[in-house]
Write a protein that holds these residues in place. Sequence first.
Motif, PDB file in Angstrom:
ATOM      1  N   LYS A 275       0.823  -1.217   0.000  1.00 45.46           N
ATOM      2  CA  LYS A 275       0.000   0.000   0.000  1.00 45.46           C
ATOM      3  C   LYS A 275       0.858   1.268   0.000  1.00 45.46           C
ATOM      4  O   LYS A 275       0.359   2.365   0.255  1.00 45.46           O
ATOM      5  CB  LYS A 275      -0.912  -0.012   1.230  1.00 45.46           C
ATOM      6  CG  LYS A 275      -1.893  -1.183   1.220  1.00 45.46           C
ATOM      7  CD  LYS A 275      -2.723  -1.239   2.485  1.00 45.46           C
ATOM      8  CE  LYS A 275      -3.674  -2.436   2.449  1.00 45.46           C
ATOM      9  NZ  LYS A 275      -4.440  -2.583   3.707  1.00 45.46           N
ATOM     10  N   HIS A 276       2.134   1.108  -0.312  1.00 44.05           N
ATOM     11  CA  HIS A 276       3.047   2.264  -0.319  1.00 44.05           C
ATOM     12  C   HIS A 276       2.614   3.281  -1.376  1.00 44.05           C
ATOM     13  O   HIS A 276       2.039   2.932  -2.404  1.00 44.05           O
ATOM     14  CB  HIS A 276       4.474   1.779  -0.596  1.00 44.05           C
ATOM     15  CG  HIS A 276       5.534   2.775  -0.255  1.00 44.05           C
ATOM     16  ND1 HIS A 276       5.911   3.777  -1.126  1.00 44.05           N
ATOM     17  CD2 HIS A 276       6.301   2.927   0.863  1.00 44.05           C
ATOM     18  CE1 HIS A 276       6.877   4.506  -0.560  1.00 44.05           C
ATOM     19  NE2 HIS A 276       7.134   4.011   0.649  1.00 44.05           N
ATOM     20  N   LYS A 280       6.706   2.282  -7.681  1.00 40.22           N
ATOM     21  CA  LYS A 280       7.922   1.467  -7.824  1.00 40.22           C
ATOM     22  C   LYS A 280       8.107   0.566  -6.598  1.00 40.22           C
ATOM     23  O   LYS A 280       8.465  -0.602  -6.718  1.00 40.22           O
ATOM     24  CB  LYS A 280       9.131   2.405  -7.994  1.00 40.22           C
ATOM     25  CG  LYS A 280      10.443   1.685  -8.315  1.00 40.22           C
ATOM     26  CD  LYS A 280      10.489   1.273  -9.775  1.00 40.22           C
ATOM     27  CE  LYS A 280      11.760   0.513 -10.102  1.00 40.22           C
ATOM     28  NZ  LYS A 280      12.933   1.391 -10.248  1.00 40.22           N
ATOM     29  N   ILE A 281       7.838   1.125  -5.416  1.00 39.37           N
ATOM     30  CA  ILE A 281       7.963   0.353  -4.178  1.00 39.37           C
ATOM     31  C   ILE A 281       6.891  -0.735  -4.140  1.00 39.37           C
ATOM     32  O   ILE A 281       7.169  -1.884  -3.769  1.00 39.37           O
ATOM     33  CB  ILE A 281       7.850   1.265  -2.932  1.00 39.37           C
ATOM     34  CG1 ILE A 281       8.923   2.359  -2.959  1.00 39.37           C
ATOM     35  CG2 ILE A 281       7.924   0.443  -1.651  1.00 39.37           C
ATOM     36  CD1 ILE A 281      10.345   1.863  -2.878  1.00 39.37           C
ATOM     37  N   ARG A 282       5.672  -0.388  -4.527  1.00 40.33           N
ATOM     38  CA  ARG A 282       4.592  -1.398  -4.556  1.00 40.33           C
ATOM     39  C   ARG A 282       4.974  -2.547  -5.486  1.00 40.33           C
ATOM     40  O   ARG A 282       4.803  -3.727  -5.172  1.00 40.33           O
ATOM     41  CB  ARG A 282       3.273  -0.762  -5.026  1.00 40.33           C
ATOM     42  CG  ARG A 282       2.702   0.264  -4.089  1.00 40.33           C
ATOM     43  CD  ARG A 282       1.224   0.533  -4.375  1.00 40.33           C
ATOM     44  NE  ARG A 282       0.969   1.080  -5.701  1.00 40.33           N
ATOM     45  CZ  ARG A 282       0.988   2.359  -6.025  1.00 40.33           C
ATOM     46  NH1 ARG A 282       1.295   3.263  -5.087  1.00 40.33           N
ATOM     47  NH2 ARG A 282       0.724   2.778  -7.247  1.00 40.33           N
ATOM     48  N   SER A 283       5.533  -2.186  -6.639  1.00 41.70           N
ATOM     49  CA  SER A 283       5.926  -3.195  -7.623  1.00 41.70           C
ATOM     50  C   SER A 283       7.027  -4.100  -7.073  1.00 41.70           C
ATOM     51  O   SER A 283       6.980  -5.329  -7.219  1.00 41.70           O
ATOM     52  CB  SER A 283       6.393  -2.500  -8.906  1.00 41.70           C
ATOM     53  OG  SER A 283       6.758  -3.443  -9.872  1.00 41.70           O
ATOM     54  N   GLU A 309      -5.676 -10.930  -0.595  1.00 40.88           N
ATOM     55  CA  GLU A 309      -6.495  -9.744  -0.317  1.00 40.88           C
ATOM     56  C   GLU A 309      -5.782  -8.474  -0.796  1.00 40.88           C
ATOM     57  O   GLU A 309      -6.385  -7.591  -1.421  1.00 40.88           O
ATOM     58  CB  GLU A 309      -6.743  -9.688   1.202  1.00 40.88           C
ATOM     59  CG  GLU A 309      -7.651  -8.564   1.659  1.00 40.88           C
ATOM     60  CD  GLU A 309      -7.737  -8.529   3.181  1.00 40.88           C
ATOM     61  OE1 GLU A 309      -7.731  -7.415   3.731  1.00 40.88           O
ATOM     62  OE2 GLU A 309      -7.785  -9.610   3.810  1.00 40.88           O
ATOM     63  N   HIS A 310      -4.478  -8.390  -0.514  1.00 41.35           N
ATOM     64  CA  HIS A 310      -3.697  -7.218  -0.943  1.00 41.35           C
ATOM     65  C   HIS A 310      -3.601  -7.155  -2.472  1.00 41.35           C
ATOM     66  O   HIS A 310      -3.604  -6.068  -3.053  1.00 41.35           O
ATOM     67  CB  HIS A 310      -2.286  -7.284  -0.355  1.00 41.35           C
ATOM     68  CG  HIS A 310      -2.219  -6.872   1.096  1.00 41.35           C
ATOM     69  ND1 HIS A 310      -3.213  -7.175   1.991  1.00 41.35           N
ATOM     70  CD2 HIS A 310      -1.261  -6.188   1.796  1.00 41.35           C
ATOM     71  CE1 HIS A 310      -2.888  -6.698   3.184  1.00 41.35           C
ATOM     72  NE2 HIS A 310      -1.697  -6.091   3.095  1.00 41.35           N
ATOM     73  N   LEU A 311      -3.490  -8.325  -3.119  1.00 45.80           N
ATOM     74  CA  LEU A 311      -3.445  -8.348  -4.593  1.00 45.80           C
ATOM     75  C   LEU A 311      -4.741  -7.793  -5.169  1.00 45.80           C
ATOM     76  O   LEU A 311      -4.723  -6.985  -6.106  1.00 45.80           O
ATOM     77  CB  LEU A 311      -3.236  -9.779  -5.104  1.00 45.80           C
ATOM     78  CG  LEU A 311      -1.841 -10.381  -4.954  1.00 45.80           C
ATOM     79  CD1 LEU A 311      -1.850 -11.844  -5.396  1.00 45.80           C
ATOM     80  CD2 LEU A 311      -0.809  -9.606  -5.767  1.00 45.80           C
TER      81      LEU A 311
END
Length: 990
Positions: A275-276, A280-283, A309-311
Motif C-alpha cells: 500500500k506504499h 515502484k515500491i509497490r511493484s 487480499e492485498h493483490l
Amino acid sequence: MRIRRVPSPPRMARFHIPPPALPSPRLRGRGWRSWRGPRTWAGVDRRPPPVRQGRSRPATAATTSAGAQPGTHTEPLGSSADPGPYPRSSPCAMDWQPDEQGLQQVLQLLKDSQSPNTATQRIVQDKLKQLNQFPDFNNYLIFVLTRLKSEDEPTRSLSGLILKNNVKAHYQSFPPPVADFIKQECLNNIGDASSLIRATIGILITTIASKGELQMWPELLPQLCNLLNSEDYNTCEGAFGALQKICEDSSELLDSDALNRPLNIMIPKFLQFFKHCSPKIRSHAIACVNQFIMDRAQALMDNIDTFIEHLFALAVDDDPEVRKNVCRALVMLLEVRIDRLIPHMHSIIQYMLQRTQDHDENVALEACEFWLTLAEQPICKEVLASHLVQLIPILVNGMKYSEIDIILLKGDVEEDEAVPDSEQDIKPRFHKSRTVTLPHEAERPDGSEDAEDDDDDDALSDWNLRKCSAAALDVLANVFREELLPHLLPLLKGLLFHPEWVVKESGILVLGAIAEGCMQGMVPYLPELIPHLIQCLSDKKALVRSIACWTLSRYAHWVVSQPPDMHLKPLMTELLKRILDGNKRVQEAACSAFATLEEEACTELVPYLSYILDTLVFAFGKYQHKNLLILYDAIGTLADSVGHHLNQPEYIQKLMPPLIQKWNELKDEDKDLFPLLECLSSVATALQSGFLPYCEPVYQRCVTLVQKTLAQAMMYTQHPEQYEAPDKDFMIVALDLLSGLAEGLGGHVEQLVARSNIMTLLFQCMQDSMPEVRQSSFALLGDLTKACFIHVKPCIAEFMPILGTNLNPEFISVCNNATWAIGEICMQMGAEMQPYVQMVLNNLVEIINRPNTPKTLLENTGRLTSPSAIPAITIGRLGYVCPQEVAPMLQQFIRPWCTSLRNIRDNEEKDSAFRGICMMIGVNPGGVVQDFIFFCDAVASWVSPKDDLRDMFYKILHGFKDQVGEENWQQFSEQFPPLLKERLAAFYGV
C-alpha cells in the motif's frame, strides 16, 4: 517391420507456428511455451523469474575479461609487479583511499572499454587480465562505483559490473579486508541518487550473497529490511531492489533453516509495502513475494489470504508494472493455490479479461498467461465455459500483428532471398540422440512436449501477446473441443476473407491454432477452407503466404485422408512452389510444412518423387544458410517417409551430388554438420544398397569424428585448465549416422567395420558420462549386432555388464536403447547368452513392472501405445534363447508382459518374443496360471501368426482347457469380453 532407432527432428510438439508468425522465444524459466526449430512449439508450464532491469548490458572487453582467474600475485596496485604506475596502498583499512594517478588510469581504462574499436578492446582486455592479479584493483572498482559521483553514470555502473564479474569468478580469493570494504560500501550507498547505480549495487550485493555470503554476511538482510523504513525514497527503493534480486537468486535458501528462516519476518514486511504511495515500491514488494509462490514457501502460505487480499486491492492500480506483477502473481497462484482462488474465480476471470486487453502490452501478456495456466487445471471447463463468449474475441484480436511486429519482421519486404543471413539469424542447433522405437505401433504423430531449455535471453522479447494469444487458443481448443466453434466460426468467416491482409493473416493463424483441438468439428468446413488456404499460398503478402503454409500443415492429416487428386496434389504442388519462393520466411515455412506433409503422406508421395526431388535439389542452390539447415530436415524426413522407394538410380543421381558436395565443403568442427549428418542418416537408411558408392568416405569421417571427440574429452579430463570441453554433439550425430549406415547397408557394412577401430571406440562411448552419447552408442551396437555380429561377438563379455548397468528407466532413452540392443544380441547369441541372463533379467523385470514406466521417447514415428513394449520383447527373446534361466521368474512378469505386447502389430520382434513366452510356459506352466486370461488376450491380438507359432498357442490353450476340465473352462471363459471369446473360438477352437 522391425524395431529401429528414430532421429529426433528439430520440430516436435503440439502447437507450433512458423517464424514469420511467431518469432522464437526461449523456454522461459520453469518451462514456457517455446519455439524449438522451424516446426516446433513445446508446452507451457510455469513462470520464469522476472527480467531484471539493469542487470545486464552489452558485453565489452571489460565485462567479459573481468572474470579471469587471478594469478599468484597478491601485491596491491602500485607494487613493483604492478602493470601500471599505481602507488602502493593498503587494502586493509576500511577508510581505504585510492592513489590519484592509479585512479585516473582505472577511469581511462573504463572509458576505453566502451570504445567500439577492436584494437582498443584488445588492449583493454589484456590490461584487465593484468590488473585482476591484484585484489587492490577491486577496491578501485567499488570506489568508482560508490564514491566518484562526479563521473558519468555509465562509467560508474561499468565499474560495478566488472567488480560483479570478479566477485563471480574468484570472490573466495579476495582478502577479508577487501571483501569487507566492498560489502560496507554497498550497504552505505544503496540509496544513491542514480537509479542505475542503485541497481548496479543491488546486482553486486546479490552476487556476493550467492557466493555463500548470505550465511557469512548476517547483517545484510536485517540491514536491508531496516532500510525499507527509511523516509528517503532512494534508500527505500535501493534496498527493495537489492532484496528483490536476492529473493530471485536465493529463494530456497531464504526459506531454509540454514538462515533461521528469515522469510518469516520478510514476507509480512513485504506485504506492508503493497500500500506504499510509490508505485515502484509497490511493484518491488509484489515482485519479492512472487518469488516464493511456486516453491510454496511456508512463510507465504501462512500469509496467503492476506497476500491475495492485498493483490485484489491493487488490481486496478494506475501503474502498469504493478498491474503486471498482480497478474503474474495470480497466474502462479492458479497453479499452486487454486483452492484459495476458487471462491473468487468469477471475479478473477472478469479481471483477467480486462487485463488481457490492457493498453500496456506487457500487462496484457502477463494476463494472457492466465488462460494458458487455467487450461491445465481440472476446473477449467466448469469455470470458463460461461466466459468463452467474451474471451474468444479477445484472444482472436490479440493474434493480429502489431505495427511493431511488422517492422521487426520486415513485413513489407517481399523478396529477400538474395540477402545473406546474419549469424544472429541462425540460432544454435542442438542434435538429439536417436531412440529405439517401435514404428509398427505408430499411427499419428504425438505432441511430445520434450522441450529443450533454450535459455536464450535475446529470445525472451519474442514471446509476445500475439504468440501467447495463439497458444491460449490452442490449449483451450484442446479443452473445449467443438464447444469452442460456436464462439469462433462467426468471427472466422469475417477474418479469412477480410480485405486487410493483417486481419486475414490473423484469421489463418486462428484456423491453425484450433486445428488439433477442434479437428472433428472443423471437418465439415474443410472441403471449402482447404482450397481457400491453398489459394492464400499465392497471396501477394509474404506473411500471409508463410502463415498459410503453417496452417495447412496443421490439417495435413485430413488432406492425406482424402483422395489424392482432391487436395493432396494441389497442396503439394503449391507448397513446392513456395519452397522456391523469393522470400526467405516463406521458404522456411513452406519447407517445414512440406516436411509435416511428408510425415503424414508417407508412400502416397512416391508417384511424385521425381518432381519433389527436383524442387528440393533446386533449393540447394537458392537457399541462404538458415533455410539450408531446414532443407536438410525436409530431405531427411522425405527419406524416412518413402523409405526404400527412394532407392532408384534416377533419384539417387538427383539427390546425392548436392548432399555430398555440402558434406565435402563442411569442416569437422562446423556445427552445420549436425543437420547434414542427420539427413544423411535417414537417406542412407532409405537408400540401402543404393548408398554403397558413397558409404566409405562417410563412414570414415564419422569414425574420425567419434575418435576426435573422445580424444578431446580425454585431454579435457586430464588437463581442464589447458583444454576446452569438446562438443559431444559431433560424436552423437556421427554415431547416429553410423547407425543409419549399418541399418541401410546391412551386411555390406561388415568390411567397413573390419577396417576400423569402431568397436574400441564404441566401448568408450558406451561408458560416456553423457546420457545422449550412451543412447546413440547402444543404438549403434544394436544395428551392428544385426548387420555384422562377427565383429560384435568378441566384445560381448565386455559389453554386457555395461548394458546391464544402463537398464535404468530414469534415463528412459538410454534404457530403451540398451534394452533393444540386448534383445538383438540374444537373437544372435542363442544359447550362448546363458552366462549373461542374470546380469540383465532382474532389471528388465523391474522395469516392466514399474507402475509409471516412462513413455518411450518417440520423435518422429508417433504414439507408443505400450511404453514397456521393448523390455517385454527383450524378456521374450531372453526366454526364447535361454528358457530354463528365465522361466522361473515367469509369474513376476507375465501380466505386464502380455498387456505390453497386446497392442503391437504382427512383426518379427513380436514373433520372437511370443515364441519365447511359449517356451517359458512349457518349462514353468504354473507361472502363467494366475494370469492366464492376460495370456489369452495377448494371443488373440495376433492377426496372422506363422503356422508353427499358431500351433504353439493352440497347444497351450487346449492344454490349459484339458487340465481344468470343460466345466471350469466354461466358467473361466465367461470372464472374457465378447470379442476375445469370439476370436479364441474362431482361431483356436476354445
